[in-house]
Design a protein around this motif. Sequence first.
Motif, PDB file in Angstrom:
ATOM      1  N   SER A 173      32.275  31.399  40.046  1.00 37.31           N
ATOM      2  CA  SER A 173      30.886  31.737  39.715  1.00 37.31           C
ATOM      3  C   SER A 173      30.572  31.563  38.238  1.00 37.31           C
ATOM      4  O   SER A 173      29.410  31.408  37.858  1.00 37.31           O
ATOM      5  CB  SER A 173      30.585  33.175  40.148  1.00 37.31           C
ATOM      6  OG  SER A 173      31.508  34.074  39.558  1.00 37.31           O
ATOM      7  N   SER A 174      31.609  31.580  37.384  1.00 36.81           N
ATOM      8  CA  SER A 174      31.393  31.391  35.948  1.00 36.81           C
ATOM      9  C   SER A 174      31.485  29.919  35.547  1.00 36.81           C
ATOM     10  O   SER A 174      31.315  29.570  34.373  1.00 36.81           O
ATOM     11  CB  SER A 174      32.425  32.190  35.143  1.00 36.81           C
ATOM     12  OG  SER A 174      33.728  31.648  35.329  1.00 36.81           O
ATOM     13  N   GLY A 175      31.761  29.043  36.516  1.00 44.32           N
ATOM     14  CA  GLY A 175      31.884  27.617  36.234  1.00 44.32           C
ATOM     15  C   GLY A 175      33.307  27.171  35.954  1.00 44.32           C
ATOM     16  O   GLY A 175      33.553  25.990  35.676  1.00 44.32           O
ATOM     17  N   LYS A 176      34.268  28.084  36.040  1.00 44.12           N
ATOM     18  CA  LYS A 176      35.665  27.741  35.791  1.00 44.12           C
ATOM     19  C   LYS A 176      36.275  27.098  37.034  1.00 44.12           C
ATOM     20  O   LYS A 176      36.110  27.598  38.149  1.00 44.12           O
ATOM     21  CB  LYS A 176      36.454  28.997  35.403  1.00 44.12           C
ATOM     22  CG  LYS A 176      37.918  28.714  35.084  1.00 44.12           C
ATOM     23  CD  LYS A 176      38.585  29.901  34.403  1.00 44.12           C
ATOM     24  CE  LYS A 176      38.759  31.078  35.315  1.00 44.12           C
ATOM     25  NZ  LYS A 176      39.550  32.160  34.671  1.00 44.12           N
ATOM     26  N   LYS A 177      36.994  25.983  36.826  1.00 40.56           N
ATOM     27  CA  LYS A 177      37.625  25.299  37.953  1.00 40.56           C
ATOM     28  C   LYS A 177      38.938  25.987  38.304  1.00 40.56           C
ATOM     29  O   LYS A 177      39.777  26.222  37.444  1.00 40.56           O
ATOM     30  CB  LYS A 177      37.876  23.830  37.617  1.00 40.56           C
ATOM     31  CG  LYS A 177      38.347  23.026  38.833  1.00 40.56           C
ATOM     32  CD  LYS A 177      38.264  21.537  38.577  1.00 40.56           C
ATOM     33  CE  LYS A 177      38.506  20.774  39.874  1.00 40.56           C
ATOM     34  NZ  LYS A 177      39.881  20.553  40.194  1.00 40.56           N
ATOM     35  N   ILE A 178      39.076  26.326  39.574  1.00 40.96           N
ATOM     36  CA  ILE A 178      40.309  26.911  40.090  1.00 40.96           C
ATOM     37  C   ILE A 178      41.016  25.816  40.890  1.00 40.96           C
ATOM     38  O   ILE A 178      40.474  25.302  41.868  1.00 40.96           O
ATOM     39  CB  ILE A 178      40.025  28.132  40.990  1.00 40.96           C
ATOM     40  CG1 ILE A 178      39.099  29.142  40.286  1.00 40.96           C
ATOM     41  CG2 ILE A 178      41.339  28.779  41.421  1.00 40.96           C
ATOM     42  CD1 ILE A 178      39.645  29.710  39.006  1.00 40.96           C
ATOM     43  N   ASP A 179      42.229  25.450  40.457  1.00 44.73           N
ATOM     44  CA  ASP A 179      42.981  24.405  41.138  1.00 44.73           C
ATOM     45  C   ASP A 179      43.847  24.984  42.256  1.00 44.73           C
ATOM     46  O   ASP A 179      44.277  26.141  42.197  1.00 44.73           O
ATOM     47  CB  ASP A 179      43.871  23.659  40.141  1.00 44.73           C
ATOM     48  CG  ASP A 179      43.058  22.856  39.130  1.00 44.73           C
ATOM     49  OD1 ASP A 179      42.027  22.282  39.540  1.00 44.73           O
ATOM     50  OD2 ASP A 179      43.444  22.834  37.944  1.00 44.73           O
ATOM     51  N   GLY A 234      37.246  34.050  40.173  1.00 44.31           N
ATOM     52  CA  GLY A 234      38.455  33.483  39.570  1.00 44.31           C
ATOM     53  C   GLY A 234      39.697  33.822  40.361  1.00 44.31           C
ATOM     54  O   GLY A 234      39.723  33.712  41.585  1.00 44.31           O
ATOM     55  N   THR A 235      40.739  34.289  39.657  1.00 48.11           N
ATOM     56  CA  THR A 235      42.016  34.588  40.309  1.00 48.11           C
ATOM     57  C   THR A 235      42.521  35.971  39.899  1.00 48.11           C
ATOM     58  O   THR A 235      42.105  36.521  38.878  1.00 48.11           O
ATOM     59  CB  THR A 235      43.088  33.543  39.941  1.00 48.11           C
ATOM     60  OG1 THR A 235      43.395  33.657  38.544  1.00 48.11           O
ATOM     61  CG2 THR A 235      42.604  32.137  40.248  1.00 48.11           C
ATOM     62  N   LEU A 236      43.417  36.509  40.698  1.00 52.87           N
ATOM     63  CA  LEU A 236      44.040  37.798  40.398  1.00 52.87           C
ATOM     64  C   LEU A 236      45.449  37.816  40.971  1.00 52.87           C
ATOM     65  O   LEU A 236      45.672  37.419  42.121  1.00 52.87           O
ATOM     66  CB  LEU A 236      43.225  38.952  40.999  1.00 52.87           C
ATOM     67  CG  LEU A 236      43.785  40.363  40.776  1.00 52.87           C
ATOM     68  CD1 LEU A 236      43.772  40.722  39.293  1.00 52.87           C
ATOM     69  CD2 LEU A 236      42.975  41.395  41.568  1.00 52.87           C
ATOM     70  N   LYS A 237      46.392  38.275  40.155  1.00 61.36           N
ATOM     71  CA  LYS A 237      47.765  38.445  40.625  1.00 61.36           C
ATOM     72  C   LYS A 237      48.006  39.921  40.916  1.00 61.36           C
ATOM     73  O   LYS A 237      47.678  40.791  40.104  1.00 61.36           O
ATOM     74  CB  LYS A 237      48.766  37.964  39.574  1.00 61.36           C
ATOM     75  CG  LYS A 237      50.224  38.065  40.041  1.00 61.36           C
ATOM     76  CD  LYS A 237      51.200  37.511  39.006  1.00 61.36           C
ATOM     77  CE  LYS A 237      52.638  37.596  39.503  1.00 61.36           C
ATOM     78  NZ  LYS A 237      53.599  37.045  38.527  1.00 61.36           N
ATOM     79  N   VAL A 238      48.561  40.188  42.081  1.00 65.51           N
ATOM     80  CA  VAL A 238      48.870  41.558  42.483  1.00 65.51           C
ATOM     81  C   VAL A 238      50.287  41.590  43.041  1.00 65.51           C
ATOM     82  O   VAL A 238      50.773  40.603  43.602  1.00 65.51           O
ATOM     83  CB  VAL A 238      47.876  42.104  43.535  1.00 65.51           C
ATOM     84  CG1 VAL A 238      46.513  42.373  42.902  1.00 65.51           C
ATOM     85  CG2 VAL A 238      47.722  41.129  44.698  1.00 65.51           C
TER      86      VAL A 238
END
Length: 392
Positions: free
Chosen positions: A286-292, A350-354
């Motif tokens: 949503s912020s425009g960051k590309k998630i590969d 984006g991403t989150l590590k848990v």
Amino acid sequence: MASSQIKVPATYMRGGTSKGVFFNLEELPAQAQEPGQVRDKLLLRIIGSPDPYGKQIDGMGGATSSTSKTVIVSKSTCPDHDVDYLFGQVSIDKPFVDWSGNCGNLSAAVGPFAIHAGLIDPQRIPHNGIVEVRVWQVNIAKSIVVHVPIVDGCVQETGLFELDGVTFPAAEIQVDFMSPGASEGSMFPTGNQVDSLEVPNIGTFSATLINAGIPTIFIDAEALSYQGTELQEAINSDQAALDRFETIRAYGALKMGLIESVEQASSRQHTPKIAFVSQPKSYVSSSGKKIDTQQVDLLVRALSMGKLHHAMMGTAAVAIAVAACVPGTLVNNVCGGGERESVTFGHPSGTLKVGAKALNAGDGWTAEKASMSRSARILMEGFVRVPSDIFE
């Protein structure tokens, strides 16, 4: 002449990707220090609900599930704990406060607030270092350990830790959710890692029903004709889709034993959550960051209070972590299967590590702990005002 409004001491805080109004129990009006209708009425008015316009203009709420929240903290009555933490999810358009679950994001802010409010023994606070604030989460009867960084004797709020879904960096706060599985009954309420969930007039779905962190229903994205890369607008602008999710959630809640009839789901909006999962894919957040694709183990989208969440609820992240670590669940399967102790998932922001540690001792699966990094910050402190006739 009586004042037209009363003043209630309060602190407005961000915790993780949520915001809420925090109260010291002892500073609430006497009538609201006990649970019940009076307390709910006060919190509803403070947040600005119920609001048929859905904007909460006349209150502190931000018109989303992430910003329509209240927290009450007090000295703990539970041995080996510092504070008791009670969370209230305030409905935006209906006159009720849902006390059925926790907020994992705001859990990160409970530690800093407890120190700020003078609820932690000053002798436990180092000049520089970490304070482990031991929190008893009252809603779900679970322990949480919040690791609060201290610099020069004060809570460190600013820093370089970046959390997707939050614009500015801040200090990192590790949050440990201890024994996050169900307090009563099985972590998998049906005893199965995967169930067949029949929803009249909609379909039958393979689903993982888990109670860890918060009761959650996981469904495969493809079964719902989604990619798993969807952002908020794709779901929240589609009322038919939202209605379908709510119906599935209601039948999932019934199968989990959380309600006795599907009609009861409407008065239990906070739990269970419903989420859909898919294998890794590239997408733009949503912020425009590309998630590969290679950055994540899976993709997850979750709904909260009837809308797709802008990032991920902290408690649902716990459910994701635990489910990912149990072989055979839908979540574990889309990660590639097998045993693991951590997972990185993609969400709309984006991403989150848990991380999580799950064990099967022969009588069913249990979870020892789930951990994640969040951040928290005081946004405003002082008083909130409400009309003085609130208790009449």
